[in-house]
Design a protein around this motif. Structure first.
Motif, PDB file in Angstrom:
ATOM      1  N   SER A  10       4.245  44.584  13.745  1.00  0.00           N
ATOM      2  CA  SER A  10       5.114  45.037  12.647  1.00  0.00           C
ATOM      3  C   SER A  10       4.350  45.866  11.620  1.00  0.00           C
ATOM      4  O   SER A  10       4.449  45.657  10.408  1.00  0.00           O
ATOM      5  CB  SER A  10       5.775  43.828  11.960  1.00  0.00           C
ATOM      6  N   VAL A  11       3.556  46.827  12.120  1.00  0.00           N
ATOM      7  CA  VAL A  11       2.815  47.727  11.237  1.00  0.00           C
ATOM      8  C   VAL A  11       3.074  49.164  11.674  1.00  0.00           C
ATOM      9  O   VAL A  11       3.512  49.427  12.809  1.00  0.00           O
ATOM     10  CB  VAL A  11       1.299  47.436  11.276  1.00  0.00           C
ATOM     11  N   SER A  12       2.764  50.086  10.769  1.00  0.00           N
ATOM     12  CA  SER A  12       2.932  51.493  11.101  1.00  0.00           C
ATOM     13  C   SER A  12       1.748  51.972  11.937  1.00  0.00           C
ATOM     14  O   SER A  12       0.700  51.318  11.978  1.00  0.00           O
ATOM     15  CB  SER A  12       3.037  52.327   9.821  1.00  0.00           C
ATOM     16  N   ARG A  13       1.877  53.140  12.570  1.00  0.00           N
ATOM     17  CA  ARG A  13       0.817  53.650  13.443  1.00  0.00           C
ATOM     18  C   ARG A  13      -0.406  54.106  12.664  1.00  0.00           C
ATOM     19  O   ARG A  13      -1.475  54.307  13.248  1.00  0.00           O
ATOM     20  CB  ARG A  13       1.358  54.784  14.321  1.00  0.00           C
ATOM     21  N   ASN A  14      -0.257  54.283  11.341  1.00  0.00           N
ATOM     22  CA  ASN A  14      -1.422  54.681  10.536  1.00  0.00           C
ATOM     23  C   ASN A  14      -1.940  53.507   9.685  1.00  0.00           C
ATOM     24  O   ASN A  14      -2.633  53.705   8.692  1.00  0.00           O
ATOM     25  CB  ASN A  14      -1.087  55.879   9.649  1.00  0.00           C
ATOM     26  N   ALA A  15      -1.594  52.290  10.069  1.00  0.00           N
ATOM     27  CA  ALA A  15      -2.050  51.106   9.324  1.00  0.00           C
ATOM     28  C   ALA A  15      -3.572  51.007   9.375  1.00  0.00           C
ATOM     29  O   ALA A  15      -4.192  51.264  10.413  1.00  0.00           O
ATOM     30  CB  ALA A  15      -1.416  49.841   9.908  1.00  0.00           C
ATOM     31  N   ASP A  16      -4.164  50.647   8.243  1.00  0.00           N
ATOM     32  CA  ASP A  16      -5.619  50.511   8.215  1.00  0.00           C
ATOM     33  C   ASP A  16      -6.029  49.109   8.672  1.00  0.00           C
ATOM     34  O   ASP A  16      -5.193  48.248   8.984  1.00  0.00           O
ATOM     35  CB  ASP A  16      -6.175  50.813   6.819  1.00  0.00           C
ATOM     36  N   GLU A  17      -7.328  48.862   8.682  1.00  0.00           N
ATOM     37  CA  GLU A  17      -7.869  47.582   9.174  1.00  0.00           C
ATOM     38  C   GLU A  17      -7.360  46.395   8.356  1.00  0.00           C
ATOM     39  O   GLU A  17      -7.046  45.333   8.902  1.00  0.00           O
ATOM     40  CB  GLU A  17      -9.398  47.621   9.142  1.00  0.00           C
ATOM     41  N   LYS A  18      -7.258  46.573   7.048  1.00  0.00           N
ATOM     42  CA  LYS A  18      -6.795  45.494   6.182  1.00  0.00           C
ATOM     43  C   LYS A  18      -5.349  45.117   6.486  1.00  0.00           C
ATOM     44  O   LYS A  18      -4.988  43.929   6.543  1.00  0.00           O
ATOM     45  CB  LYS A  18      -6.939  45.916   4.720  1.00  0.00           C
ATOM     46  N   GLU A  19      -4.491  46.129   6.700  1.00  0.00           N
ATOM     47  CA  GLU A  19      -3.080  45.872   7.021  1.00  0.00           C
ATOM     48  C   GLU A  19      -2.941  45.188   8.376  1.00  0.00           C
ATOM     49  O   GLU A  19      -2.129  44.264   8.549  1.00  0.00           O
ATOM     50  CB  GLU A  19      -2.298  47.184   7.009  1.00  0.00           C
ATOM     51  N   LEU A  20      -3.749  45.616   9.343  1.00  0.00           N
ATOM     52  CA  LEU A  20      -3.725  44.991  10.673  1.00  0.00           C
ATOM     53  C   LEU A  20      -4.122  43.513  10.585  1.00  0.00           C
ATOM     54  O   LEU A  20      -3.482  42.640  11.167  1.00  0.00           O
ATOM     55  CB  LEU A  20      -4.679  45.723  11.622  1.00  0.00           C
ATOM     56  N   LYS A  21      -5.170  43.255   9.845  1.00  0.00           N
ATOM     57  CA  LYS A  21      -5.678  41.886   9.724  1.00  0.00           C
ATOM     58  C   LYS A  21      -4.665  40.981   9.037  1.00  0.00           C
ATOM     59  O   LYS A  21      -4.439  39.840   9.452  1.00  0.00           O
ATOM     60  CB  LYS A  21      -6.997  41.898   8.934  1.00  0.00           C
ATOM     61  N   SER A  22      -4.040  41.496   7.978  1.00  0.00           N
ATOM     62  CA  SER A  22      -3.053  40.712   7.237  1.00  0.00           C
ATOM     63  C   SER A  22      -1.833  40.399   8.102  1.00  0.00           C
ATOM     64  O   SER A  22      -1.325  39.264   8.120  1.00  0.00           O
ATOM     65  CB  SER A  22      -2.631  41.467   5.972  1.00  0.00           C
ATOM     66  N   ALA A  23      -1.362  41.401   8.842  1.00  0.00           N
ATOM     67  CA  ALA A  23      -0.200  41.205   9.701  1.00  0.00           C
ATOM     68  C   ALA A  23      -0.500  40.208  10.812  1.00  0.00           C
ATOM     69  O   ALA A  23       0.310  39.322  11.125  1.00  0.00           O
ATOM     70  CB  ALA A  23       0.236  42.551  10.299  1.00  0.00           C
ATOM     71  N   PHE A  24      -1.694  40.332  11.398  1.00  0.00           N
ATOM     72  CA  PHE A  24      -2.072  39.408  12.467  1.00  0.00           C
ATOM     73  C   PHE A  24      -2.170  37.975  11.959  1.00  0.00           C
ATOM     74  O   PHE A  24      -1.713  37.035  12.610  1.00  0.00           O
ATOM     75  CB  PHE A  24      -3.406  39.842  13.076  1.00  0.00           C
ATOM     76  N   ARG A  25      -2.753  37.806  10.808  1.00  0.00           N
ATOM     77  CA  ARG A  25      -2.928  36.459  10.259  1.00  0.00           C
ATOM     78  C   ARG A  25      -1.571  35.775  10.064  1.00  0.00           C
ATOM     79  O   ARG A  25      -1.379  34.617  10.439  1.00  0.00           O
ATOM     80  CB  ARG A  25      -3.686  36.521   8.935  1.00  0.00           C
ATOM     81  N   LYS A  26      -0.615  36.485   9.484  1.00  0.00           N
ATOM     82  CA  LYS A  26       0.707  35.899   9.232  1.00  0.00           C
ATOM     83  C   LYS A  26       1.394  35.524  10.536  1.00  0.00           C
ATOM     84  O   LYS A  26       1.959  34.426  10.679  1.00  0.00           O
ATOM     85  CB  LYS A  26       1.569  36.883   8.452  1.00  0.00           C
ATOM     86  N   LEU A  27       1.363  36.433  11.516  1.00  0.00           N
ATOM     87  CA  LEU A  27       2.044  36.169  12.780  1.00  0.00           C
ATOM     88  C   LEU A  27       1.350  35.077  13.582  1.00  0.00           C
ATOM     89  O   LEU A  27       2.004  34.236  14.208  1.00  0.00           O
ATOM     90  CB  LEU A  27       2.120  37.457  13.601  1.00  0.00           C
ATOM     91  N   ALA A  28       0.002  35.075  13.569  1.00  0.00           N
ATOM     92  CA  ALA A  28      -0.741  34.071  14.327  1.00  0.00           C
ATOM     93  C   ALA A  28      -0.495  32.678  13.785  1.00  0.00           C
ATOM     94  O   ALA A  28      -0.349  31.712  14.544  1.00  0.00           O
ATOM     95  CB  ALA A  28      -2.236  34.397  14.293  1.00  0.00           C
ATOM     96  N   MET A  29      -0.414  32.556  12.478  1.00  0.00           N
ATOM     97  CA  MET A  29      -0.137  31.246  11.884  1.00  0.00           C
ATOM     98  C   MET A  29       1.300  30.805  12.189  1.00  0.00           C
ATOM     99  O   MET A  29       1.579  29.618  12.355  1.00  0.00           O
ATOM    100  CB  MET A  29      -0.371  31.304  10.378  1.00  0.00           C
ATOM    101  N   ARG A  30       2.197  31.778  12.282  1.00  0.00           N
ATOM    102  CA  ARG A  30       3.612  31.453  12.540  1.00  0.00           C
ATOM    103  C   ARG A  30       3.841  30.983  13.974  1.00  0.00           C
ATOM    104  O   ARG A  30       4.586  30.026  14.227  1.00  0.00           O
ATOM    105  CB  ARG A  30       4.464  32.683  12.248  1.00  0.00           C
ATOM    106  N   TYR A  31       3.158  31.632  14.932  1.00  0.00           N
ATOM    107  CA  TYR A  31       3.418  31.331  16.340  1.00  0.00           C
ATOM    108  C   TYR A  31       2.315  30.501  16.999  1.00  0.00           C
ATOM    109  O   TYR A  31       2.313  30.339  18.215  1.00  0.00           O
ATOM    110  CB  TYR A  31       3.583  32.645  17.125  1.00  0.00           C
ATOM    111  N   HIS A  32       1.397  29.982  16.233  1.00  0.00           N
ATOM    112  CA  HIS A  32       0.299  29.210  16.820  1.00  0.00           C
ATOM    113  C   HIS A  32       0.865  28.015  17.600  1.00  0.00           C
ATOM    114  O   HIS A  32       1.775  27.324  17.131  1.00  0.00           O
ATOM    115  CB  HIS A  32      -0.644  28.720  15.713  1.00  0.00           C
ATOM    116  N   PRO A  33       0.325  27.750  18.811  1.00  0.00           N
ATOM    117  CA  PRO A  33       0.833  26.645  19.636  1.00  0.00           C
ATOM    118  C   PRO A  33       0.795  25.284  18.937  1.00  0.00           C
ATOM    119  O   PRO A  33       1.638  24.427  19.207  1.00  0.00           O
ATOM    120  CB  PRO A  33      -0.110  26.667  20.854  1.00  0.00           C
ATOM    121  N   ASP A  34      -0.173  25.066  18.056  1.00  0.00           N
ATOM    122  CA  ASP A  34      -0.247  23.787  17.346  1.00  0.00           C
ATOM    123  C   ASP A  34       0.947  23.576  16.432  1.00  0.00           C
ATOM    124  O   ASP A  34       1.328  22.438  16.135  1.00  0.00           O
ATOM    125  CB  ASP A  34      -1.537  23.706  16.531  1.00  0.00           C
ATOM    126  N   LYS A  35       1.536  24.681  15.960  1.00  0.00           N
ATOM    127  CA  LYS A  35       2.708  24.574  15.101  1.00  0.00           C
ATOM    128  C   LYS A  35       4.017  24.619  15.897  1.00  0.00           C
ATOM    129  O   LYS A  35       5.086  24.353  15.341  1.00  0.00           O
ATOM    130  CB  LYS A  35       2.707  25.706  14.059  1.00  0.00           C
TER     131      LYS A  35
END
Length: 378
Positions: A10-35
């Motif tokens: 859910s990021v744009s094609r020109n997203a920088d490293e910070k935006e990628l990291k933030s988006a990944f963190r939110k999604l990974a915590m949401r869909y983590h198998p432990d949760k």
């Protein structure tokens, strides 16, 4: 058909490293198998966002994906692997989580700071008196430590020059090597994970970006501080290597034993010897307190050894609270020594005139003891 990696995160094609990291963190915590135990869809989604982030976080992989799409990572020829593909083996899935969640879980993880390694924490042991713990104080301490080199401003490079990107890892600090079906990632041996190398080091710090010297610091000791308390001075530890953030300084406090007072939290205890005649006839004495005053303690007639007297508000202040503890005075009745002949005669006369009412505790004790032994003969 695989979903677009940018859409997956859910990021744009020109997203920088910070935006990628933030988006990944939110999604990974949401869909983590432990949760989401037992949820196959969440597990599938979790794998997709990891694959997307693992690709887009790497500049070379991202460039290939932007140009060729998923085809850049499809198998080529006889079981070959596509461009930079490594899946979730060593150096892939685990590396992502160490990089993203290491700081959240306190693990530290790898440092990808472009040579800006954090400095070490320091410990300083300080001993103070009980009076200083009562009033508080501002102490000056001298700490030998590493500080940022002023000549190169912590870069480690000779003034007028700058560190250059490592030619082996191209600034990533990590290099990958294919071993059979796996791709192993390890710290770059040329730059030791910093991503940069110094071709012309600073002559003052020899390329370290820091030098050793003694620093003078002011430490505030609040009133009511207790033995064993640790005070943290953020950023006052060792300077980081080549301009990295400084560590912290921890002051470990110990309070010297006092000649008269023993401490228990906010309360103080003091044992005061009194004469036998004062205990028998009553009297008074004065005791000094830590607030610099003297308090008169009245001893009632017939006071027994070990009796405590409570002086409210004469103890220790409570740290960062308006309350003050109490002072407990315990009397110790002292038996006379080195008696003169006349003193002995008077005590012997007193003993003859004494009755059980003068010493009810001892009289009662021996009466009960006598009854106890007589019960054996029945």
């Amino acid at each position: 058909m695989k979903a677009d990696f940018y859409e997956t995160l859910s990021v744009s094609r020109n997203a920088d490293e910070k935006e990628l990291k933030s988006a990944f963190r939110k999604l990974a915590m949401r869909y983590h198998p432990d949760k989401n135990p037992g949820d196959d869809e969440a597990e599938r989604k979790f794998k997709e966002i990891n694959e997307a982030y693992e690709t887009l976080r790497d500049p070379q992989k991202r460039a290939a994906y932007d140009r060729f799409g998923h085809a850049a990572f499809e198998n080529a020829g006889m079981g070959g692997r596509g461009f930079g593909q490594q899946g979730f083996g060593a150096g892939g899935f685990a590396d992502i989580f160490e990089d993203i969640f290491g700081d959240m879980m306190g693990a530290g993880g790898r440092r990808r700071s472009g040579g800006r390694d954090r400095g070490a924490d320091l410990r300083y042991n300080m001993e103070i008196t009980l009076e200083e713990a009562f009033t508080g104080k501002t102490a000056q301490i001298h700490v030998p430590t590493s500080v940022t080199c002023e000549e190169c401003s912590g870069s480690g490079a000779k003034p007028g020059t700058s560190p250059v990107q490592c030619s082996m890892c191209h600034g990533a600090g990590r290099v990958r090597a294919a071993q059979g079906f796996f791709s192993i990632e390890r710290t770059c041996p040329q730059c030791q994970g910093r991503g940069q190398t110094i071709q012309d080091p600073c002559p003052k710090c020899s390329g370290q970006g820091r030098i050793t010297e003694e620093r003078s610091l002011s430490v505030n000791i609040p009133a009511g501080i207790e033995d064993g308390t640790r005070i943290r001075l953020a950023g006052e530890g060792e300077a980081g290597l080549r301009g990295g953030p400084s560590g912290d300084l921890y002051i470990f406090l110990s309070v010297k034993p006092h000649e008269f007072f023993q401490r228990d939290g906010a309360d103080l205890y003091c044992k005061v010897p009194i004469s036998m005649t004062t205990a028998a006839l009553g009297g008074a004495f004065e005791v000094a307190t830590l607030d610099g005053t003297q308090t008169r303690v009245k001893v009632p007639e017939g006071t027994q050894n070990g009796r405590q007297f409570r002086l409210r508000g004469k103890g220790m202040p409570v740290l960062r609270q308006p309350q003050i503890g109490d002072l407990y005075i315990q009397v110790a009745v002292e038996t006379p020594q080195s008696l003169t002949r006349r003193q002995r005669e008077l005590l012997e006369e007193f003993e003859k005139l004494s009755s059980n009412e003068n010493s009810p505790q001892s009289a009662g004790f021996f009466t009960r003891m006598k009854d106890f032994f007589e019960s054996f003969g029945e």
